[in-house]
Design a protein around this motif. Structure first.
Motif, PDB file in Angstrom:
ATOM      1  N   ASP A 172      -4.989 -29.289  -6.869  1.00 44.38           N
ATOM      2  CA  ASP A 172      -5.420 -30.345  -5.957  1.00 44.38           C
ATOM      3  C   ASP A 172      -6.939 -30.491  -5.896  1.00 44.38           C
ATOM      4  N   ASP A 173      -7.665 -29.384  -5.841  1.00 44.90           N
ATOM      5  CA  ASP A 173      -9.117 -29.417  -5.744  1.00 44.90           C
ATOM      6  C   ASP A 173      -9.710 -28.300  -6.589  1.00 44.90           C
ATOM      7  N   VAL A 174     -11.000 -28.458  -6.906  1.00 44.48           N
ATOM      8  CA  VAL A 174     -11.731 -27.422  -7.628  1.00 44.48           C
ATOM      9  C   VAL A 174     -13.050 -27.171  -6.912  1.00 44.48           C
ATOM     10  N   VAL A 175     -13.403 -25.907  -6.745  1.00 42.82           N
ATOM     11  CA  VAL A 175     -14.703 -25.524  -6.205  1.00 42.82           C
ATOM     12  C   VAL A 175     -15.404 -24.650  -7.236  1.00 42.82           C
ATOM     13  N   HIS A 176     -16.659 -24.968  -7.541  1.00 43.90           N
ATOM     14  CA  HIS A 176     -17.462 -24.147  -8.441  1.00 43.90           C
ATOM     15  C   HIS A 176     -18.443 -23.311  -7.626  1.00 43.90           C
ATOM     16  N   VAL A 177     -18.512 -22.028  -7.923  1.00 48.51           N
ATOM     17  CA  VAL A 177     -19.334 -21.086  -7.161  1.00 48.51           C
ATOM     18  C   VAL A 177     -20.416 -20.503  -8.058  1.00 48.51           C
ATOM     19  N   ALA A 178     -21.642 -20.551  -7.596  1.00 49.54           N
ATOM     20  CA  ALA A 178     -22.755 -19.944  -8.318  1.00 49.54           C
ATOM     21  C   ALA A 178     -22.744 -18.430  -8.099  1.00 49.54           C
ATOM     22  N   GLU A 179     -23.167 -17.691  -9.114  1.00 50.17           N
ATOM     23  CA  GLU A 179     -23.076 -16.227  -9.040  1.00 50.17           C
ATOM     24  C   GLU A 179     -23.861 -15.601  -7.878  1.00 50.17           C
ATOM     25  N   PRO A 180     -25.035 -16.105  -7.487  1.00 52.84           N
ATOM     26  CA  PRO A 180     -25.692 -15.504  -6.315  1.00 52.84           C
ATOM     27  C   PRO A 180     -24.831 -15.544  -5.060  1.00 52.84           C
ATOM     28  N   ASP A 181     -23.976 -16.564  -4.930  1.00 52.35           N
ATOM     29  CA  ASP A 181     -23.113 -16.641  -3.761  1.00 52.35           C
ATOM     30  C   ASP A 181     -21.914 -15.711  -3.881  1.00 52.35           C
ATOM     31  N   THR A 182     -21.464 -15.482  -5.109  1.00 47.94           N
ATOM     32  CA  THR A 182     -20.472 -14.427  -5.339  1.00 47.94           C
ATOM     33  C   THR A 182     -21.019 -13.087  -4.861  1.00 47.94           C
TER      34      THR A 182
END
Length: 349
Positions: free
Chosen positions: A237-247
């Motif tokens: 249904d949806d996609v979220v992309h996460v940057a590694e600093p936030d991981t």
């Protein structure tokens, strides 16, 4: 009392962490790391091996070979040791040192591809080596986690029903996208159920899985440099992309509360918070899937010198000091990530 005779017979399927006190929002985390393989990949590995045995692809003299950034490799190494197979894992330099040593301790041969393919990165180079091994020796059997329906089938028959049983009023499920086996299995299961459940894929910035431009990634697990053939976006249904600093921010935040999770889990939680900030409300019942625990990341994600070397002093000093601001797509969807044109908001498919 639980008594087993083989390591693959044990897996804790019903443990959830209520993250409300830690992240300030109602979110339940399904913990998949409490088994002898240490991750959700045990389910896929066991499903693929069992079907290969049932259909006669695997023989006592067979040599299992697989491309893996780590967790599936450990699961297959454990099963191979338990069942008497040789196992060769083809990985790349991003594989955590602890994971590498663990596979070797279980008797696996680990081959590291250190030159990425010009078009498909390390993953394409790994697959090319696997294919060459299979072509050169008939004993080698490649289960191919990226295309094997028994990968996602294990989650359609186990993980999805487990979540539904625990949360019959579930509204949204967050699943990380690596090989996309877990994602596809859960998404296919809930699509067939009468109650509508929104399935949100969480991917790493720099991954090409959902059509974004490739860029360097340092944390293994989620994301790909070659689109998995089993992915069917119509189920997502949806996609979220996460940057590694936030991981990293989420991993250290959870660790400061006593929960040591892996990099993939940090990515999934960060993505879930971004989505919930835009679409959730206090009544939303949300579950995120935690693929692994954090011990294998002690040399990377949780090591200050590694953080400083790869992400700078600011990230190293601030990791765990707070929740990334989910109101902006900059950190969580790669607005300022090299190689990405323009903002990548939480998007619907």
């Amino acid at each position: 009392m639980t008594v087993i005779s083989a390591p693959e017979q044990f897996n804790t399927d019903d443990l959830y962490v209520d993250l409300a006190a830690t992240v300030g929002r109602s979110l339940y985390l399904k913990c998949e790391g409490f088994n002898f393989a240490g991750s959700v990949k045990l389910k896929a590995a066991l499903g693929m091996v069992a079907e290969a045995e049932r259909t006669g692809r695997l023989h006592p003299w067979s040599v299992l070979v697989e491309s893996s950034s780590g967790n599936l490799g450990v699961a297959l190494a454990m099963i191979a040791a338990s069942r008497g197979y040789r196992f060769v894992c083809v990985t790349d330099p991003r594989c955590n040192p602890t994971t590498y040593r663990l596979m070797e301790a279980l008797g696996a041969e680990v081959r590291v591809v250190d030159v990425p393919d010009a078009a498909g990165g390390f993953l394409a180079a790994r697959i090319a080596l696997v294919e060459s091994l299979v072509a050169a020796d008939e004993r080698y059997v490649w289960l191919n986690q990226y295309a094997n329906p028994d990968n996602w089938g294990a989650h359609a028959t186990r993980t999805g029903p487990q979540i539904e049983s625990a949360f019959p009023e579930l509204d949204v499920l967050f699943v990380g996208a690596g090989s996309t086996g877990t994602l596809m299995g859960c998404a296919r299961y809930f699509r067939a159920r009468p109650r509508p459940v929104r399935v949100v894929a969480v991917d790493a910035v720099g991954s090409v899985t959902f059509g974004q431009r490739p860029s360097p990634r340092l944390i293994p697990g989620l994301g790909t440099s070659v689109r998995p053939s089993m992915l069917d976006e119509s189920y997502v249904d949806d996609v979220v992309h996460v940057a590694e600093p936030d991981t990293l921010e989420i991993c250290h935040l959870l660790a400061r509360r006593g929960f040591l999770f892996g990099g993939s889990t940090g990515t999934v939680v960060a993505g879930a918070l971004a989505w919930l900030a835009r679409h959730g409300d206090p009544a939303t019942t949300a579950v995120a899937l935690a693929p692994d625990l954090g011990e294998r990341y002690l040399d990377t994600v949780y090591r200050p010198s590694w953080l400083r070397e790869h992400f700078g002093d600011d990230v190293a000093a601030g990791a765990g000091s707070g929740v990334p601001d989910p109101r902006s797509a900059v950190a969580l969807s790669g607005l300022e990530t090299p190689g990405v044109d323009g903002p990548l908001p939480v998007r619907s498919l």
